[in-house]
Design a protein around this motif. Structure first.
Motif, PDB file in Angstrom:
ATOM      1  N   ILE A  72      73.022 -94.903  -0.257  1.00  0.00           N
ATOM      2  CA  ILE A  72      73.792 -96.156  -0.313  1.00  0.00           C
ATOM      3  C   ILE A  72      73.708 -96.777  -1.706  1.00  0.00           C
ATOM      4  O   ILE A  72      74.723 -97.127  -2.310  1.00  0.00           O
ATOM      5  N   GLU A  73      72.483 -96.877  -2.245  1.00  0.00           N
ATOM      6  CA  GLU A  73      72.326 -97.510  -3.563  1.00  0.00           C
ATOM      7  C   GLU A  73      73.035 -96.728  -4.661  1.00  0.00           C
ATOM      8  O   GLU A  73      73.672 -97.297  -5.538  1.00  0.00           O
ATOM      9  N   TYR A  74      72.922 -95.421  -4.600  1.00  0.00           N
ATOM     10  CA  TYR A  74      73.564 -94.588  -5.619  1.00  0.00           C
ATOM     11  C   TYR A  74      75.084 -94.752  -5.576  1.00  0.00           C
ATOM     12  O   TYR A  74      75.728 -94.895  -6.612  1.00  0.00           O
ATOM     13  N   CYS A  75      75.634 -94.750  -4.360  1.00  0.00           N
ATOM     14  CA  CYS A  75      77.091 -94.934  -4.208  1.00  0.00           C
ATOM     15  C   CYS A  75      77.506 -96.304  -4.741  1.00  0.00           C
ATOM     16  O   CYS A  75      78.505 -96.432  -5.443  1.00  0.00           O
ATOM     17  N   ASN A  76      76.716 -97.329  -4.422  1.00  0.00           N
ATOM     18  CA  ASN A  76      77.009 -98.689  -4.900  1.00  0.00           C
ATOM     19  C   ASN A  76      76.976 -98.763  -6.414  1.00  0.00           C
ATOM     20  O   ASN A  76      77.936 -99.186  -7.047  1.00  0.00           O
ATOM     21  N   ILE A  77      75.850 -98.342  -6.970  1.00  0.00           N
ATOM     22  CA  ILE A  77      75.602 -98.591  -8.395  1.00  0.00           C
ATOM     23  C   ILE A  77      76.377 -97.644  -9.299  1.00  0.00           C
ATOM     24  O   ILE A  77      76.977 -98.048 -10.279  1.00  0.00           O
ATOM     25  N   PHE A  78      76.366 -96.362  -8.962  1.00  0.00           N
ATOM     26  CA  PHE A  78      76.962 -95.383  -9.880  1.00  0.00           C
ATOM     27  C   PHE A  78      78.406 -95.026  -9.548  1.00  0.00           C
ATOM     28  O   PHE A  78      79.114 -94.477 -10.390  1.00  0.00           O
ATOM     29  N   LYS A  79      78.845 -95.289  -8.324  1.00  0.00           N
ATOM     30  CA  LYS A  79      80.207 -94.883  -7.929  1.00  0.00           C
ATOM     31  C   LYS A  79      81.075 -96.069  -7.497  1.00  0.00           C
ATOM     32  O   LYS A  79      82.250 -95.874  -7.164  1.00  0.00           O
ATOM     33  N   SER A  80      80.489 -97.268  -7.478  1.00  0.00           N
ATOM     34  CA  SER A  80      81.194 -98.460  -6.983  1.00  0.00           C
ATOM     35  C   SER A  80      81.838 -98.216  -5.616  1.00  0.00           C
ATOM     36  O   SER A  80      82.955 -98.633  -5.344  1.00  0.00           O
ATOM     37  N   VAL A  81      81.122 -97.493  -4.779  1.00  0.00           N
ATOM     38  CA  VAL A  81      81.617 -97.164  -3.445  1.00  0.00           C
ATOM     39  C   VAL A  81      80.697 -97.804  -2.401  1.00  0.00           C
ATOM     40  O   VAL A  81      79.475 -97.764  -2.541  1.00  0.00           O
ATOM     41  N   THR A  82      81.285 -98.412  -1.384  1.00  0.00           N
ATOM     42  CA  THR A  82      80.504 -98.970  -0.277  1.00  0.00           C
ATOM     43  C   THR A  82      80.540 -97.986   0.889  1.00  0.00           C
ATOM     44  O   THR A  82      81.587 -97.801   1.509  1.00  0.00           O
ATOM     45  N   PRO A  83      79.425 -97.318   1.180  1.00  0.00           N
ATOM     46  CA  PRO A  83      79.443 -96.342   2.270  1.00  0.00           C
ATOM     47  C   PRO A  83      79.660 -96.994   3.642  1.00  0.00           C
ATOM     48  O   PRO A  83      79.253 -98.134   3.871  1.00  0.00           O
ATOM     49  N   ASN A  84      80.306 -96.249   4.511  1.00  0.00           N
ATOM     50  CA  ASN A  84      80.516 -96.671   5.904  1.00  0.00           C
ATOM     51  C   ASN A  84      79.549 -95.918   6.798  1.00  0.00           C
ATOM     52  O   ASN A  84      79.518 -94.686   6.772  1.00  0.00           O
ATOM     53  N   LEU A  85      78.768 -96.652   7.586  1.00  0.00           N
ATOM     54  CA  LEU A  85      77.874 -96.006   8.554  1.00  0.00           C
ATOM     55  C   LEU A  85      78.594 -95.963   9.895  1.00  0.00           C
ATOM     56  O   LEU A  85      79.104 -96.984  10.365  1.00  0.00           O
ATOM     57  N   ILE A  86      78.642 -94.790  10.477  1.00  0.00           N
ATOM     58  CA  ILE A  86      79.440 -94.613  11.691  1.00  0.00           C
ATOM     59  C   ILE A  86      78.607 -94.847  12.955  1.00  0.00           C
ATOM     60  O   ILE A  86      77.534 -94.271  13.122  1.00  0.00           O
ATOM     61  N   LEU A  87      79.125 -95.702  13.816  1.00  0.00           N
ATOM     62  CA  LEU A  87      78.423 -96.058  15.058  1.00  0.00           C
ATOM     63  C   LEU A  87      79.097 -95.425  16.263  1.00  0.00           C
ATOM     64  O   LEU A  87      80.308 -95.244  16.296  1.00  0.00           O
ATOM     65  N   THR A  88      78.291 -95.144  17.280  1.00  0.00           N
ATOM     66  CA  THR A  88      78.824 -94.624  18.541  1.00  0.00           C
ATOM     67  C   THR A  88      79.722 -95.672  19.211  1.00  0.00           C
ATOM     68  O   THR A  88      79.647 -96.853  18.882  1.00  0.00           O
ATOM     69  N   ASN A  89      80.545 -95.212  20.130  1.00  0.00           N
ATOM     70  CA  ASN A  89      81.368 -96.155  20.893  1.00  0.00           C
ATOM     71  C   ASN A  89      80.742 -96.506  22.234  1.00  0.00           C
ATOM     72  O   ASN A  89      81.302 -97.276  22.987  1.00  0.00           O
ATOM     73  N   ASP A  90      79.581 -95.918  22.536  1.00  0.00           N
ATOM     74  CA  ASP A  90      79.005 -96.211  23.856  1.00  0.00           C
ATOM     75  C   ASP A  90      78.151 -97.482  23.816  1.00  0.00           C
ATOM     76  O   ASP A  90      78.080 -98.179  22.798  1.00  0.00           O
ATOM     77  N   GLU A  91      77.500 -97.774  24.953  1.00  0.00           N
ATOM     78  CA  GLU A  91      76.795 -99.049  25.103  1.00  0.00           C
ATOM     79  C   GLU A  91      75.567 -99.170  24.195  1.00  0.00           C
ATOM     80  O   GLU A  91      74.981-100.239  24.082  1.00  0.00           O
TER      81      GLU A  91
END
Ligand SMILES: [Zn+2]
Ligand SMILES: [Zn+2]
Length: 253
Positions: A72-91
């Protein structure tokens, strides 16, 4: 279909922690970011030219989440990218979200540094990818684990994560179509309270003719790797950097 950053278990540092990915154009879908994953991903240039990053964490064992903070930090700092964390659709989505948020907060990553995306909102992330489903599987009693199912227009890719969940595997075996692919953890060892499916069990669950659709991964030893191969399963192999490839070639001479 999937490529691998590492194909080993938690302590198999030679093969690196199991982590897979799809990179297409400027979009990266990463499955797990274990302790050794960030360094190896960087070595093979996985973050080069990247504009969109999606990460699925199958469960919170260190060999699957240990370098998520670095990613996450590397994407933020060096790529100006905000990663998306994928969540399940269940309860269990809320618990999954809280676990990831709390873990990341403890390693100094704030909520501004990443986003959460639900798995069913992945349409058009990759060409032909219709949806992602995260299914709960039994692994360690201490935490929730998910298998990842990637639904493409022409096939389904099943990625078990870590599990010893025969009911889940039997369901997969039953509905497996000709184009579908299964990536499964495995072990050649047997021990009390085993949290990975054994090669014997895989052979009982899947038909002989399904074997070439099954790729084993998450090897705890060379014995597990070679045993999987000798029984006719496919075996995952990790991508190597150009430098490493040249070194290997030089050593062969
Ligand atoms: Zn693991
Ligand atoms: Zn695990």
């Amino acid at each position: 279909m999937l490529k691998f950053i590492g194909t080993g278990s938690a302590f198999n540092t030679e093969l690196g922690n199991t982590s897979a990915y799809i990179k297409e154009d400027k979009t990266l879908l990463l499955i797990d970011a274990g302790a050794t994953a960030f360094a190896r991903a960087k070595e093979i240039g996985l973050f080069d030219e990247i504009e969109h990053v999606y990460v699925i964490i199958t469960h919170m064992h260190t060999d699957h989440v240990g370098s998520l903070g670095n990613v996450i930090e590397y994407c933020n700092i060096f790529k100006s990218v905000t990663p998306n964390l994928i969540l399940t659709n269940d309860e269990t989505a809320e618990t999954q979200e809280n676990n990831l948020r709390e873990y990341l907060a403890k390693v100094g990553i704030t909520e501004d540094d990443y986003e959460f995306t639900y798995a069913d909102m992945m349409e058009e992330v990759f060409k032909g990818l219709i949806k992602i489903e995260l299914k709960q599987v039994t692994h360690s009693k201490k935490l929730t684990s998910y298998a990842v199912e990637l639904y493409f227009e022409d096939k389904v890719v099943y990625y078990t994560g870590d599990q010893n969940d025969h009911a889940y595997l039997k369901k997969v075996a039953k509905k497996l179509k000709q184009n579908d692919i299964v990536y499964t953890d495995c072990t050649a060892r047997d021990y009390k309270g085993r949290i990975h499916v054994s090669l014997d069990e895989l052979e009982q669950i899947f038909d002989q003719k399904q074997k070439d659709q099954i790729t084993c991964m998450h090897f705890d030893s060379f014995a597990s790797y070679s045993e999987a191969k000798s029984r006719g399963f496919k075996v995952a192999s990790r991508e190597v950097s150009k430098e490493e490839l040249l070194k290997q070639i030089a050593n062969r001479r």
